[in-house]
Design an enzyme around this catalytic site. Structure first.
Site, mmCIF file in Angstrom:
data_model
loop_
_atom_site.group_PDB
_atom_site.id
_atom_site.type_symbol
_atom_site.label_atom_id
_atom_site.label_comp_id
_atom_site.label_asym_id
_atom_site.label_seq_id
_atom_site.Cartn_x
_atom_site.Cartn_y
_atom_site.Cartn_z
ATOM 1 N N CYS A 31 4.329 11.996 -0.216
ATOM 2 C CA CYS A 31 3.688 11.284 -0.892
ATOM 3 C C CYS A 31 3.312 10.031 -0.164
ATOM 4 C CB CYS A 31 4.532 10.552 -2.170
ATOM 5 S SG CYS A 31 3.943 9.018 -2.951
ATOM 6 N N CYS A 34 3.820 6.406 -1.126
ATOM 7 C CA CYS A 34 5.327 6.192 -0.818
ATOM 8 C C CYS A 34 5.556 5.739 0.449
ATOM 9 C CB CYS A 34 6.376 7.681 -1.067
ATOM 10 S SG CYS A 34 6.041 8.284 -2.865
#
Length: 104
Positions: A31, A34
């Site tokens: 991600c 993230c």
């Protein structure tokens, strides 16, 4: 130095959720957002020392009932005395900071 605890099991997650104030970062290695918010989460762990900062990789700790609730990453859950008091999804530093401040 980061104070973020990287949880690797359901049992560890359960243990940390019982702390007085906890913020959990549910994320994944793949991600991009993230990875972008991770240094901010680390920095905030040094500023908000009354919180336990926990990181959970949803691909590694994927059988916990709470992890199964996660629909997007990053998602942040906030707990006070074992009860979830807030949550939000997205890599938003301002929201992360304001939610921490609201739960001190």
């Amino acid at each position: 130095m980061s104070k973020v605890i990287h949880v690797t099991s359901n049992e560890e997650l359960d243990k940390y959720l019982q702390h007085q104030r906890v913020v959990v970062d549910f994320s994944a290695e793949w991600c991009g957002p993230c990875r972008a918010i991770a240094p901010v989460f680390d920095k905030l762990s040094n500023e908000f020392t009354t919180f336990t900062f926990v990181h959970v990789d949803i691909d590694k700790v994927n059988t916990h009932p709470i992890v199964k609730e996660i629909r997007s990453v990053p998602t942040f859950y906030f707990y006070v005395n074992g009860a979830k008091v807030s949550e939000f999804s997205g890599a938003n530093e301002a929201t992360l900071r304001s939610t921490l401040e609201a739960n001190i």
